[in-house]
Every structure is written in structure tokens, then in C-alpha cells.
Design a protein around this motif. Structure first.
Motif, PDB file in Angstrom:
ATOM      1  N   HIS A 157      -0.149   8.306 -11.996  1.00 25.02           N
ATOM      2  CA  HIS A 157      -0.026   8.562 -10.563  1.00 25.02           C
ATOM      3  C   HIS A 157       0.849   9.800 -10.349  1.00 25.02           C
ATOM      4  CE1 HIS A 157       1.041   7.985  -6.324  1.00 25.02           C
ATOM      5  NE2 HIS A 157      -0.018   7.184  -6.250  1.00 25.02           N
ATOM      6  N   PRO A 158       0.484  10.680  -9.405  1.00 22.79           N
ATOM      7  CA  PRO A 158       1.281  11.908  -9.204  1.00 22.79           C
ATOM      8  C   PRO A 158       2.739  11.644  -8.865  1.00 22.79           C
ATOM      9  CG  PRO A 158      -0.337  11.576  -7.430  1.00 22.79           C
ATOM     10  CD  PRO A 158      -0.697  10.648  -8.529  1.00 22.79           C
ATOM     11  N   ARG A 159       3.019  10.524  -8.197  1.00 27.26           N
ATOM     12  CA  ARG A 159       4.417  10.211  -7.893  1.00 27.26           C
ATOM     13  C   ARG A 159       5.182   9.829  -9.157  1.00 27.26           C
ATOM     14  NH1 ARG A 159       6.178   8.637  -3.118  1.00 27.26           N
ATOM     15  NH2 ARG A 159       8.178   9.042  -4.131  1.00 27.26           N
ATOM     16  N   ALA A 160       4.479   9.275 -10.147  1.00 31.83           N
ATOM     17  CA  ALA A 160       5.141   8.965 -11.415  1.00 31.83           C
ATOM     18  C   ALA A 160       5.607  10.251 -12.094  1.00 31.83           C
ATOM     19  CB  ALA A 160       4.202   8.182 -12.332  1.00 31.83           C
ATOM     20  N   GLN A 161       4.822  11.323 -11.940  1.00 35.16           N
ATOM     21  CA  GLN A 161       5.212  12.601 -12.527  1.00 35.16           C
ATOM     22  C   GLN A 161       6.456  13.161 -11.849  1.00 35.16           C
ATOM     23  OE1 GLN A 161       4.000  14.434 -15.278  1.00 35.16           O
ATOM     24  NE2 GLN A 161       5.966  15.422 -14.812  1.00 35.16           N
ATOM     25  N   THR A 162       6.507  13.113 -10.518  1.00 38.21           N
ATOM     26  CA  THR A 162       7.701  13.622  -9.840  1.00 38.21           C
ATOM     27  C   THR A 162       8.914  12.756 -10.165  1.00 38.21           C
ATOM     28  OG1 THR A 162       7.249  12.368  -7.797  1.00 38.21           O
ATOM     29  CG2 THR A 162       6.317  14.584  -7.966  1.00 38.21           C
ATOM     30  N   THR A 179       4.038  -3.942  -9.371  1.00 33.84           N
ATOM     31  CA  THR A 179       4.951  -2.832  -9.651  1.00 33.84           C
ATOM     32  C   THR A 179       4.347  -1.508  -9.194  1.00 33.84           C
ATOM     33  OG1 THR A 179       4.067  -2.454 -11.880  1.00 33.84           O
ATOM     34  CG2 THR A 179       5.877  -4.035 -11.668  1.00 33.84           C
ATOM     35  N   ASP A 180       3.222  -1.578  -8.481  1.00 33.45           N
ATOM     36  CA  ASP A 180       2.536  -0.362  -8.026  1.00 33.45           C
ATOM     37  C   ASP A 180       3.120   0.121  -6.701  1.00 33.45           C
ATOM     38  OD1 ASP A 180       1.585  -2.619  -6.746  1.00 33.45           O
ATOM     39  OD2 ASP A 180      -0.530  -2.028  -6.818  1.00 33.45           O
ATOM     40  N   PHE A 181       4.420   0.379  -6.724  1.00 31.99           N
ATOM     41  CA  PHE A 181       5.122   0.768  -5.502  1.00 31.99           C
ATOM     42  C   PHE A 181       4.703   2.151  -5.010  1.00 31.99           C
ATOM     43  CE2 PHE A 181       8.519  -1.725  -7.923  1.00 31.99           C
ATOM     44  CZ  PHE A 181       8.059  -2.938  -7.440  1.00 31.99           C
ATOM     45  N   PHE A 182       4.324   3.046  -5.924  1.00 29.97           N
ATOM     46  CA  PHE A 182       3.848   4.367  -5.521  1.00 29.97           C
ATOM     47  C   PHE A 182       2.418   4.291  -4.983  1.00 29.97           C
ATOM     48  CE2 PHE A 182       6.847   6.254  -8.906  1.00 29.97           C
ATOM     49  CZ  PHE A 182       7.846   6.451  -7.967  1.00 29.97           C
ATOM     50  N   SER A 183       1.565   3.546  -5.676  1.00 29.59           N
ATOM     51  CA  SER A 183       0.151   3.480  -5.297  1.00 29.59           C
ATOM     52  C   SER A 183      -0.078   2.691  -4.017  1.00 29.59           C
ATOM     53  CB  SER A 183      -0.667   2.838  -6.425  1.00 29.59           C
ATOM     54  OG  SER A 183      -0.569   3.564  -7.620  1.00 29.59           O
ATOM     55  N   HIS A 184       0.701   1.631  -3.832  1.00 29.12           N
ATOM     56  CA  HIS A 184       0.476   0.747  -2.682  1.00 29.12           C
ATOM     57  C   HIS A 184       1.788   0.411  -1.973  1.00 29.12           C
ATOM     58  CE1 HIS A 184      -3.800   0.103  -3.313  1.00 29.12           C
ATOM     59  NE2 HIS A 184      -3.554  -0.017  -4.605  1.00 29.12           N
ATOM     60  N   PRO A 185       2.403   1.402  -1.345  1.00 30.17           N
ATOM     61  CA  PRO A 185       3.646   1.117  -0.612  1.00 30.17           C
ATOM     62  C   PRO A 185       3.433   0.144   0.538  1.00 30.17           C
ATOM     63  CG  PRO A 185       2.816   3.311  -0.074  1.00 30.17           C
ATOM     64  CD  PRO A 185       2.005   2.821  -1.239  1.00 30.17           C
ATOM     65  N   GLU A 186       2.193   0.071   1.039  1.00 27.31           N
ATOM     66  CA  GLU A 186       1.917  -0.825   2.166  1.00 27.31           C
ATOM     67  C   GLU A 186       2.008  -2.296   1.769  1.00 27.31           C
ATOM     68  OE1 GLU A 186      -2.091  -0.446   0.128  1.00 27.31           O
ATOM     69  OE2 GLU A 186      -0.304   0.792   0.450  1.00 27.31           O
ATOM     70  N   LEU A 187       2.052  -2.584   0.468  1.00 30.38           N
ATOM     71  CA  LEU A 187       2.132  -3.966   0.003  1.00 30.38           C
ATOM     72  C   LEU A 187       3.555  -4.376  -0.371  1.00 30.38           C
ATOM     73  CD1 LEU A 187      -1.112  -4.146  -2.184  1.00 30.38           C
ATOM     74  CD2 LEU A 187      -0.793  -4.814   0.206  1.00 30.38           C
ATOM     75  N   THR A 188       4.514  -3.486  -0.163  1.00 33.54           N
ATOM     76  CA  THR A 188       5.910  -3.821  -0.460  1.00 33.54           C
ATOM     77  C   THR A 188       6.568  -4.429   0.777  1.00 33.54           C
ATOM     78  OG1 THR A 188       6.678  -1.604   0.168  1.00 33.54           O
ATOM     79  CG2 THR A 188       6.082  -1.954  -2.142  1.00 33.54           C
ATOM     80  N   PRO A 189       7.542  -5.319   0.597  1.00 35.59           N
ATOM     81  CA  PRO A 189       8.206  -5.943   1.753  1.00 35.59           C
ATOM     82  C   PRO A 189       9.154  -4.972   2.442  1.00 35.59           C
ATOM     83  CG  PRO A 189       9.201  -6.701  -0.283  1.00 35.59           C
ATOM     84  CD  PRO A 189       8.025  -5.860  -0.683  1.00 35.59           C
ATOM     85  N   PRO A 190       9.241  -5.026   3.770  1.00 38.02           N
ATOM     86  CA  PRO A 190      10.053  -4.057   4.516  1.00 38.02           C
ATOM     87  C   PRO A 190      11.497  -4.463   4.744  1.00 38.02           C
ATOM     88  CG  PRO A 190       8.800  -5.370   6.049  1.00 38.02           C
ATOM     89  CD  PRO A 190       8.424  -5.860   4.675  1.00 38.02           C
ATOM     90  N   GLY A 191      11.918  -5.618   4.196  1.00 38.56           N
ATOM     91  CA  GLY A 191      13.291  -6.022   4.472  1.00 38.56           C
ATOM     92  C   GLY A 191      13.819  -7.072   3.520  1.00 38.56           C
ATOM     93  N   HIS A 192      13.276  -7.135   2.288  1.00 43.68           N
ATOM     94  CA  HIS A 192      13.702  -8.183   1.364  1.00 43.68           C
ATOM     95  C   HIS A 192      15.217  -8.145   1.160  1.00 43.68           C
ATOM     96  CE1 HIS A 192      13.494 -10.988  -2.029  1.00 43.68           C
ATOM     97  NE2 HIS A 192      14.460 -10.244  -2.535  1.00 43.68           N
ATOM     98  N   GLY A 193      15.841  -9.312   1.277  1.00 43.03           N
ATOM     99  CA  GLY A 193      17.284  -9.413   1.108  1.00 43.03           C
ATOM    100  C   GLY A 193      18.060  -9.319   2.404  1.00 43.03           C
TER     101      GLY A 193
END
Length: 415
Positions: free
Chosen positions: A168-173, A359-373
Motif C-alpha cells: 500500500h502506498p501509505r506503507a511506503q510513506t 490491521t488494514d488501517f491504511f486501506s480501510h480507515p472507514e472501518l476503524t473506531p472513532p473513539g475507542h477508549g
């Protein structure tokens, strides 16, 4: 067996939730099968004050015993029993309200952003209802965190892990951001320890009581917001234990090292939680716990320990901890010294474990929680150990046997 019924997945942003009053009431409709046993209702709510401040609720028009406000004024799960005679096969309506005319009674957690599913709101005590412009500012659509567990049915099996692509291009950066000495390191353990030290020393842990803008699960943004202590719209950033783990896991994957996130909990439905990482080691054929917030790995007999092995120590972890150089930075802050002394070294936060199955936080940010914790754990994507279903974690939907957690990282980049 039993099954959880719900309309939302627990992606809660505390600042976008609902307020309940005498006039402002909510309804949640849950489609249930017929049952002959008591059901368990779960509400993610918080009282504004302690004292004469009951939360009223009904099921299918039948008023239930009001919930009294406890000493805890944070969002947490309230669990109540519903008699089978109050439920029916098909749609069941749960209604919630308080006695206050102003928004000074109770708050109800709301998952904002998704299409509203069987939830509605009234501002006139029930004369008219709407399923749009929800939340205390009448500005969002979503679903309220109201769940029911029945003996009828069976929870779905947990999902397979979803791994990030090293291409993924974000993995490179991300690779470009990691210090060269770490990228070019020798063996895996050396690189993992160096990554943990780098992440731990990058910024001061800042939780929801110290910041207002929750950092998204984007490693480079986490690093930037953590260092500057400023986030969205210039507000003070929330970059806490979960963010250290997410940044660390993304950095590991950028280097081809399989890693995943693990949410820990002491007492169920409490704020005794922590968030760490696990790294796969072929040499040991297991997932090793790495805490990149305080830069710590536990060892016994010269071998790094997994979370189940740490749980088996039953507390008293000080003799097993090997601190990295990043620990010195974190120990300069009193709240981190308190956490290390009162929770980590006593093993409190290791009593229960779960994993975030992506663990695909770069590929699918829409599937990450917006306030965990920021509120009591509520995301239904978390996968807990099977015994936890009956140990106070019934508000979640995924539970797995030991083999699920111990399985090697098939499909993950493994350099």
C-alpha cells in the motif's frame, strides 16, 4: 449458548451522543425471536449527576424498574433483566427518558454516521417521532447503543484477520518515516524493540481527560498530532495507549513484520483497560506481547511472553518486565508512573484480552473506531475469549477459542 441482538457496532464519538429529558425520549426497535427465558438488556449511558436522577425505561410499553445513577459519571454499560413475558416474537420497542426538562439527566451513547436503523427520537414527549437530526445538537443520524442478549440463537463466529498490504502506498510513506537504523536492523526482536522504543519516546500519552480531538487510527497522523499535541480544528489531541499500539502495528507491517492490536481489560465494564500490540515470531511460534506505550516486553527463561503466558503469572509482573529506552520518557509523567505501578505490574489490565481483527488501517480507515477508549469498551468488532461471554462481556458479539488467538498470521506480510 446465546445471541446478541443490536442495531449498531459501537463506533461512538462521545461529543455526538444523545441527551434524554422528560420530553426528549428515544425508541429503539430490536427484532427478536420468541423466548421463554429472561433476556439481558445492555444500555451504554452516563448520568449527569448522582442522586435523585433516575433513568426510566420501558419494553413494549411496559415500564421497568428505573435505573438509579451510581457514583460513576462516565459512559458505561448498565445491565438489566427483562422478563420473557415482556418480549414478543418480532419487533420489540425499548423506550428511554428522564424526569428533567433540561438536558441535565442522562446521556445515551449514539453511533453517528450510519443510516438510522429502527431508532427514533421525540422532543414533545411522544406526540411525534423522527429518525433524523439526532444527537443532542440535532445534527447527526445514527443508532443508539441499546442491545439485548437472548438464550435463543448463537453468536456468529469471529471474522478472519484482515491484514494490511505491505505494498500500500501509505506503507511506503510510513517506512520512509521510520529511522533508518530500525529499518536496517538485524533480527526481528531487535527491530521490534527499537520500534517500540521509538514510538514510546515520540509523545506524551494524552487521554480523553487531557485532550479533546481523538486521533484517527492513522499512524502518521498519530505521530504528528502526538508530537504537536494539536489535532482536528486545532484542538488538543487525544493520543493514548491505543494510538501507540496502532502506530506500532502499522510500522511493523510497513517493515513486513506481522503484528496486530489487542485490547485488554481488568474488571469488565470498567476503565481498567489498556491497548497493546502482539508480534508474531516464527522462532517461538507464538504472538508476543509488546507494549509500545511504555516500551515493555515480558520475558521468562530468556523467551518473550505471549498474553496467555502473562495471564498465567497471576500478577506480580515486575520480575518479568524488560524495559526499553522509551520507558524513561514515559516515566517522566506522573499518570504513566501511576499506571505502571497500579495496573501493569500488578497484572490488572491483563485479566481479559481481545483482539481487533483488522490491521488494514491504511486501506480501510472507514472501518476503524472513532473513539475507542473514550468510553467503556463498546465496539462489537472486538473478539474476546470464549469464557468472557459469561464473565461480564455479554454486550459483545464475537468470542473465540484459544486456537483463534494462537493461529499464525496467514496472509500477512512476513519479511
Amino acid at each position: 449458548m446465546s445471541r446478541l441482538y443490536h442495531n449498531e457496532s459501537g463506533r461512538v464519538i462521545p461529543s455526538l451522543c444523545e441527551e434524554l429529558t422528560r420530553f426528549r425520549r428515544v425508541r429503539v426497535i430490536l427484532n427478536l425471536p420468541a423466548t421463554g427465558s429472561d433476556a439481558i438488556l445492555y444500555l451504554l449511558v452516563r448520568p449527569h449527576r448522582v442522586g435523585d436522577n433516575p433513568l426510566h425505561w420501558s419494553v413494549n410499553g411496559i415500564c421497568q424498574e428505573a435505573i438509579e445513577a451510581g457514583e460513576d459519571l462516565h459512559y458505561r454499560w448498565y445491565e438489566r433483566t427483562v422478563k420473557p413475558g415482556h418480549l414478543r416474537d418480532g419487533n420489540n420497542t425499548v423506550e428511554l427518558w428522564t424526569d428533567d426538562a433540561a438536558m441535565t439527566g442522562w446521556s445515551l451513547a449514539l453511533e453517528a454516521g450510519g443510516a438510522t436503523s429502527n431508532c427514533s427520537l421525540t422532543d414533545d414527549g411522544g406526540e411525534s417521532w423522527r429518525s433524523h437530526r439526532m444527537g443532542y445538537l440535532n445534527a447527526v443520524e445514527g443508532n443508539y447503543c441499546v442491545r439485548i442478549r437472548l438464550e435463543e440463537g448463537r453468536d456468529d463466529p469471529p471474522p478472519d484477520m484482515a491484514w494490511e498490504s505491505a505494498g500500500h502506498p501509505r506503507a511506503q510513506t510510513m517506512r520512509d518515516r521510520i529511522p533508518r537504523g530500525i529499518v536496517n536492523g538485524s533480527d526481528r526482536l531487535t527491530r521490534v524493540r527499537a520500534l517500540s522504543a521509538w514510538i514510546a519516546a515520540s509523545w506524551e500519552h494524552s487521554g480523553s481527560r487531557r485532550g479533546t480531538a481523538y486521533a484517527p487510527w492513522d499512524a502518521e497522523t498519530i505521530l504528528a498530532w502526538g508530537v504537536s499535541r494539536h489535532g482536528h480544528s486545532g484542538e488538543s489531541s487525544i493520543t493514548m495507549c491505543v494510538h501507540y499500539a496502532v502506530a506500532f502495528v502499522s510500522a511493523c507491517q510497513a517493515l513486513g513484520i506481522p503484528a496486530r492490536c489487542s485490547a485488554l481489560m481488568g474488571t469488565p465494564n470498567s476503565y481498567e483497560g489498556h491497548f497493546v500490540a502482539e508480534v508474531w515470531f516464527d522462532d517461538y511460534r507464538k504472538w508476543v506481547m509488546v507494549d509500545p506505550n511504555i516500551d515493555a516486553i515480558l520475558f521468562h527463561g530468556g523467551k518473550p511472553l505471549s498474553i496467555p503466558e502473562i495471564q498465567g503469572l497471576n500478577g506480580g509482573l515486575a520480575p518479568y518486565v524488560e524495559w526499553g529506552s522509551g520507558t524513561r520518557f514515559q516515566r517522566t509523567f506522573s499518570h504513566m508512573r501511576d499506571f505502571i505501578r497500579n495496573s501493569l505490574l500488578r497484572g490488572v489490565c491483563f485479566r481479559h484480552r481481545s483482539i481487533w481483527p483488522r490491521t488494514d488501517f491504511f486501506s480501510h480507515p472507514e472501518l476503524t473506531p472513532p473513539g475507542h477508549g473514550s468510553v467503556s469498551y463498546c465496539e462489537t468488532d472486538l473478539v474476546w475469549s470464549e469464557p468472557d461471554r459469561e464473565a461480564g462481556f455479554g454486550m459483545f458479539r464475537y468470542f473465540a477459542p484459544d486456537a483463534y488467538f494462537a493461529a499464525p498470521p496467514d496472509g500477512a506480510a512476513n519479511a
